[in-house]
Design an enzyme around this catalytic site. Structure first.
Site, PDB file in Angstrom:
ATOM      1  CE  LYS A   1     -50.985  -8.842 -31.636  1.00  0.00           C
ATOM      2  NZ  LYS A   1     -49.568  -9.180 -31.363  1.00  0.00           N
TER       3      LYS A   1
ATOM      4  CG  ASP B   1     -44.295  -6.034 -49.371  1.00  0.00           C
ATOM      5  OD1 ASP B   1     -45.040  -6.514 -50.251  1.00  0.00           O
ATOM      6  OD2 ASP B   1     -43.934  -4.833 -49.373  1.00  0.00           O
TER       7      ASP B   1
ATOM      8  CE1 TYR C   1     -54.921  -3.735 -46.911  1.00  0.00           C
ATOM      9  CE2 TYR C   1     -55.007  -2.901 -49.155  1.00  0.00           C
ATOM     10  CZ  TYR C   1     -54.276  -3.349 -48.073  1.00  0.00           C
ATOM     11  OH  TYR C   1     -52.918  -3.400 -48.157  1.00  0.00           O
TER      12      TYR C   1
ATOM     13  CG  ASP D   1     -46.763 -10.457 -32.918  1.00  0.00           C
ATOM     14  OD1 ASP D   1     -47.524 -11.431 -33.138  1.00  0.00           O
ATOM     15  OD2 ASP D   1     -46.622  -9.970 -31.765  1.00  0.00           O
TER      16      ASP D   1
ATOM     17  CG  ASP E   1     -50.147  -4.925 -48.001  1.00  0.00           C
ATOM     18  OD1 ASP E   1     -49.698  -5.163 -49.139  1.00  0.00           O
ATOM     19  OD2 ASP E   1     -49.946  -3.850 -47.397  1.00  0.00           O
TER      20      ASP E   1
END
Ligand code: IPM
Ligand code: MN
Length: 352
Positions: A187, A248, A135, A220, A244
């Site tokens: 990750k 969700d 971002y 993941d 982010d």
């Protein structure tokens, strides 16, 4: 006397903010404190009228408030990115709101899309870094518009930014005092620079918190675990982009955007609270959108301001509405209008 800046914003923002302010008024009266609101018309309509998103002076003006309550930013007639960057991200970055705090809590009576999972299984908090990563906005084009075009979007991770986020997460986990378990979500197997820094910092800071158990999950894999074993999580800390995305998913397992709220926190400055769903243009002006997410944002704001009793009243009221009064959290399917849900919350706040 708290000074609250209110930015209703676009689409259904004003409708849910109205109910949020009603809840705030009821909670203040019940808990015995005063506040004063100042409304700002930042958003898509103003941008279309004036070409302004949020000026530097307006951003400075927000610094004089105790907190900011935001509805939604996003307008169908404005190219995606302009309002998000010009208003929402400008506030997050400009006020150095370096934490995005997103509770994922399934309340009794709320339909959960996960089979065999209930409120006892879904109660965790994601601490999302909120000022860096992908971002940050660094990168650029090379040979733009040609067949040889190159687009680079960089993930910026500073030791300072990573460490303050991780420290916040450990402190938060301790204060929350539930499972006392903090999971780093990253990750490390592919993004070997950024996540090396995150992992090293995490381990160093962890040594100062022997009372907090630590864990690690790849981003993941965490998507899989959120669905399969959400009960494993207490507090999760991650970077901006991963945060982010996984929040969700988190919103869905807690019942949907109708109830998901977040806080953009600067522990030393001015913080901003918002429902995490968008401006929902298709429901705008119909009095059918669920205001509970905005009301939960008010609850987070009260908690942040130190008004624990008021915050607890608001949460209990939201829980009662979920259990007793609404058929679904989805817009148009609640069996009640936006303002009726807000009225019920007010009634329950008053009852205690
Ligand atoms: C969120 C939103 C924003 C984000 C957008 C609107 C810029 O999706 O708050 O999660 O990506 O952070
Ligand atoms: Mn998002």
């Amino acid at each position: 006397m708290y000074k609250i800046a209110v930015i209703p914003g676009d689409g259904t923002g004003p409708e849910v903010v109205r109910e949020g302010v009603k809840a705030l008024e009821a909670a203040a009266e019940a808990a015995g404190f005063d506040f004063q609101t100042t409304f700002f018309d930042y958003g898509g309509e103003r941008y279309l009228r004036t070409g302004l998103t949020l000026t530097d002076e307006e951003l400075e003006g927000l610094r004089s408030f105790d907190a900011i309550f935001l509805g939604a930013i996003g307008h169908p007639d404005v190219k995606p990115g302009i309002l998000e960057q010009g208003i929402l991200l400008k506030i997050r970055f400009g006020l150095d709101q370096y934490i995005n705090l997103r509770p994922v809590k399934l309340y009794p009576g709320v339909d959960c899309p996960l089979k065999d999972k209930g409120p006892e299984d879904i109660d965790f908090v994601v601490v999302r870094e909120n000022t860096e990563g992908l971002y940050a906005g660094t990168g650029g084009f090379l040979r733009k518009g040609t067949p040889d075009e190159v687009a680079v979007q960089e993930s910026v991770n500073t030791r300072k930014g990573v460490e303050r986020c991780i420290r916040f997460a450990f402190e938060y986990c301790r204060r929350r005092d539930r499972e006392r378990k903090l999971t780093l979500c990253g990750k490390t197997n592919v993004l070997t620079y950024a996540w090396d820094l995150w992992e090293r910092t995490f381990n160093e800071v962890a040594a100062e918190y022997p009372d907090i158990a630590t864990d690690y999950a790849h981003v993941d894999a965490i998507c899989m675990w959120f669905v399969k074993n959400p009960e494993w999580f207490d507090v999760v800390v991650t970077d901006n982009m991963f945060g982010d995305i996984i929040t969700d998913l988190g919103a869905m397992i807690q019942g949907g955007m109708g109830i998901a709220a977040g806080g953009n926190i600067n522990p030393e400055g001015v913080s901003m609270f918002e429902p995490i769903g968008g401006s929902a243009p298709k429901y705008t002006g119909k009095n059918v959108i669920n205001p509970l997410a905005a009301i939960c944002a008010v609850q987070m704001m009260l908690d942040h301001l130190g008004e624990k009793e008021a915050a607890e009243r608001v949460e209990r009221a939201v829980m009662r509405v979920c259990e007793r009064d609404i058929l679904s959290l989805s817009a148009g399917k609640m069996g009640k209008s936006t303002s009726e849900v807000g009225d019920l919350v007010v009634k329950y706040i008053r009852e205690g």
